[in-house]
Design an enzyme around this catalytic site. Structure first.
Site, mmCIF file in Angstrom:
data_model
loop_
_atom_site.group_PDB
_atom_site.id
_atom_site.type_symbol
_atom_site.label_atom_id
_atom_site.label_comp_id
_atom_site.label_asym_id
_atom_site.label_seq_id
_atom_site.Cartn_x
_atom_site.Cartn_y
_atom_site.Cartn_z
ATOM 1 N N ASN A 70 -9.544 34.658 -24.763
ATOM 2 C CA ASN A 70 -9.193 35.982 -25.271
ATOM 3 C C ASN A 70 -7.895 36.472 -24.643
ATOM 4 O OD1 ASN A 70 -11.581 37.257 -27.005
ATOM 5 N ND2 ASN A 70 -12.473 35.971 -25.408
ATOM 6 N N ALA A 71 -7.032 37.081 -25.467
ATOM 7 C CA ALA A 71 -5.744 37.620 -25.019
ATOM 8 C C ALA A 71 -4.864 36.539 -24.405
ATOM 9 C CB ALA A 71 -5.928 38.783 -24.053
ATOM 10 N N ASP A 104 -20.764 37.572 -24.731
ATOM 11 C CA ASP A 104 -21.475 38.729 -25.287
ATOM 12 C C ASP A 104 -21.927 38.512 -26.716
ATOM 13 O OD1 ASP A 104 -18.988 38.748 -26.478
ATOM 14 O OD2 ASP A 104 -18.636 40.896 -26.225
ATOM 15 N N ASP A 129 -16.793 42.070 -19.715
ATOM 16 C CA ASP A 129 -15.681 42.815 -20.326
ATOM 17 C C ASP A 129 -16.178 44.161 -20.856
ATOM 18 O OD1 ASP A 129 -12.862 42.808 -20.744
ATOM 19 O OD2 ASP A 129 -13.153 42.537 -22.885
#
Length: 241
Positions: A70-71, A104, A129
């Site tokens: 992510n990112a 998640d 997160d």
């Protein structure tokens, strides 16, 4: 980015334990080592870095990747980016590169969880997160000035389809990860406890139940759901039966 710039922007770093930076933006080759010398764990993330950018940062002292996949640039077979650090042969001998991963059920596909686990299990750290909307009902809430919307079990920047964090608690992330990877229950729990403590070099106090460790722990049932939470040996939360 140099250390003087960092302190000029954010002030004293005295109480800082982790800093996430984009390695391709670091112009001073000494800054990562200077941060590490201050006892700060340098993490790589929110970045467009190539694998070589990441390897250079690790050689300078970085030891963590912020929420893998992510990112950051997606994995590519010609330049795997920061993801490639999980299998890099340029990591200094004896050093573990740790990586956070958001399990998640939203941010990271189960297959991606399995790839990360099977590639580099000793460095895997479960992270939530989670943002301040955790536990709140569906609707519009705020993080500071930023409006966000909780809907369908996800948190978005209000009026968009852009995720802005998670609303899953850690025990849920542990359950999702264990189911996705079929790892042992012990491993799933250690990925949320022992591994992050080892990354921060505080495993003598946190992440274990050894003599002399802090008496901070949770009790879970057989389904990995929280029964109670203890801080400094005192029960601060107990599930209502």
């Amino acid at each position: 980015m140099g250390l003087t710039t960092l302190e000029g922007t954010y002030g004293s770093l005295e109480r800082i334990k982790i800093i996430t930076l984009a390695p391709e933006k670091v112009t001073d080759p000494e800054v990562i080592g200077q941060l590490v010398d201050r006892g700060i764990t340098v993490s790589l993330g929110h970045s467009m870095a190539s694998l070589s950018d990441g390897e250079r940062a690790v050689q300078q002292g970085a030891t963590l990747i912020t929420h893998l996949f992510n990112a950051m640039l997606p994995f590519h077979h010609r330049d795997p980016g920061l993801v490639g650090l999980l299998a890099s042969d340029a990591v200094p001998h004896g050093r573990t590169v740790y990586f956070g991963i958001i399990s998640d059920g939203v941010h990271t596909h189960p297959a991606a969880l399995r790839i990360a686990y099977r590639t580099h299990p000793q460095g895997l750290i479960l992270v939530t997160d989670a943002i301040s909307a955790l536990g709140l009902e569906e609707g519009v809430h705020h993080i500071g000035q930023l409006p966000l919307q909780v809907k369908q079990g996800k948190a978005f920047i209000a009026g968009t389809e852009t995720l802005c964090g998670s609303i899953a608690p850690m025990d849920e992330c542990v359950r999702i990860f264990q189911k996705a990877t079929d790892c042992s229950v012990v491993y799933a729990i250690e990925a949320a406890t022992l591994h992050p403590a080892q990354c921060l070099k505080i495993e003598k106090q946190k992440g274990t139940l050894d003599f002399g460790s802090d008496a901070d722990f949770v009790l879970l049932d057989d389904n990995l759901r929280v029964l109670s939470t203890w801080i400094a040996g005192t029960c601060v939360y107990q599930t209502v039966k």
